[in-house]
Scaffold this active site. Structure first.
Site: not given
Ligand code: PSU
Ligand code: MN
Length: 303
Positions: A25, A86, A106, A138, A140-142, A159
């Site tokens: 990614e 992003k 992701v 909140d 994530s769409a992941d 994370k």
């Molecule tokens: N893993 C890491 N660092 C990051 C991410 C993942 O070690 O920055 C990113 C990935 O792109 C993941 C995103 O999809 O953080 C999640 O963002 P959000 O919580 O807004 O969906």
């Molecule tokens: Mn989010």
């Protein structure tokens, strides 16, 4: 395949010949780590994948195209430019339509990888259900894309800033196997374990590749997670991590950080609060995941 994709020649060659390819990614480059560390890490991760016998395919959006496999100059754009959006699932079509620069999360990387028939993807940590999601909603769409793209994601868990039990519940609902690599527990990104037991464990990349194959041979349309704890020597102390996270979350709340800005804000603040120790751990775990992802792609290509 959609004609919106540009495959790097090395990636096209590997895919045409049934060779191992690993998707990577670009959000972690553009929004997850500071320059020039991000560039060095992105290059090192690509080299680790090559050493494992696979072709790296870093994915991002440029000039209205999905680039799969970046040139050195393109990688530099994602590492340096301050006008890179992003891009998650909802943003993909719009950013392609307006031709601006986009770093894929992701979720968006899984979509692009699946379109190109790339089945293994390496990242650092998944997005997931945020702490306090019962208020903020909140999520994530992941997790959504893990439930609907046929891609295996190698990561160090989700994370640590997230609500890990709720994240695993959503993955279970989505039909996503979460497989511990040499561990019975879900890793917690900066630490080797969250203490939450997983339903599946493998000891080798070959075992994980066989699980991918049977999952998809059954016609199941979800992804898989191969959860790889970071090396002991790079792990941080759990109480210390929780203290940093507590402070970063309080700041995010006070500064009214919401939506897609939450994760980049928290990762940056953790790095500052820990004098770079969380960033060092993040680098180590991504490189560790690249080694395993390279092996997994080779094992899957050999089935
Ligand atoms: N893993 C890491 N660092 C990051 C991410 C993942 O070690 O920055 C990113 C990935 O792109 C993941 C995103 O999809 O953080 C999640 O963002 P959000 O919580 O807004 O969906
Ligand atoms: Mn989010």
């Amino acid at each position: 395949m959609t004609d919106l994709i540009d495959l790097h020649p090395d990636v096209a060659d590997a895919l045409n010949n049934g060779k191992a390819v690993v998707a990577l990614e670009s959000t972690i480059i553009s929004h997850g780590m500071p320059y020039p560390t991000n560039l060095e890490v992105a290059q090192r991760v690509e080299n680790i994948i090559r050493e494992a016998g696979a072709i790296p395919a870093t994915i991002g959006l440029l000039n209205g195209r999905i680039k799969i496999g970046l040139t050195a100059e393109e990688l530099l754009v994602f590492a340096q430019a301050d006008d890179v959006a992003k891009v998650s699932t909802r943003d993909l079509g719009l950013v392609i339509a307006n031709g601006s620069k986009g770093a894929t999360t992701v979720a968006a990387t899984m979509i692009a990888a699946a379109l190109a028939d790339i089945r293994v993807f390496v990242t650092g940590g998944l997005g997931g259900v945020h702490r306090g999601a019962e208020q903020s909603y909140d999520v994530s769409a992941d997790l959504t894309e893990l439930g609907r793209q046929q891609v295996a994601v190698v990561c160090a868990g989700a994370k640590a800033i997230l609500d890990l039990p709720k994240t695993l519940e959503v993955l279970e609902t989505g039909g996503v196997p979460v497989i511990g690599y040499g561990t019975p527990d879900f890793p917690a990104f900066y630490t080797r374990t969250s203490g939450i037991p997983l339903s599946a464990r493998v000891e080798t990349a070959q075992e994980a590749a066989r699980a991918m194959k049977s999952h998809w041979d059954l016609g199941l349309t979800s992804g898989l997670v191969l959860a790889n704890p970071l090396p002991e020597t790079d792990a941080l102390e759990q109480d210390q991590v929780e203290a940093y996270i507590g402070q970063a979350l309080a700041e995010a709340d006070a500064e009214r950080i919401t939506g897609k800005d939450v994760t980049p804000f928290l990762l940056r603040r953790l790095g500052e609060l820990s004098s770079g120790r969380t960033l060092q751990a993040n680098i180590a775990l991504v490189e560790n995941n690249a080694r395993l992802g390279g092996q997994l792609a080779v094992a899957f290509a050999n089935l």
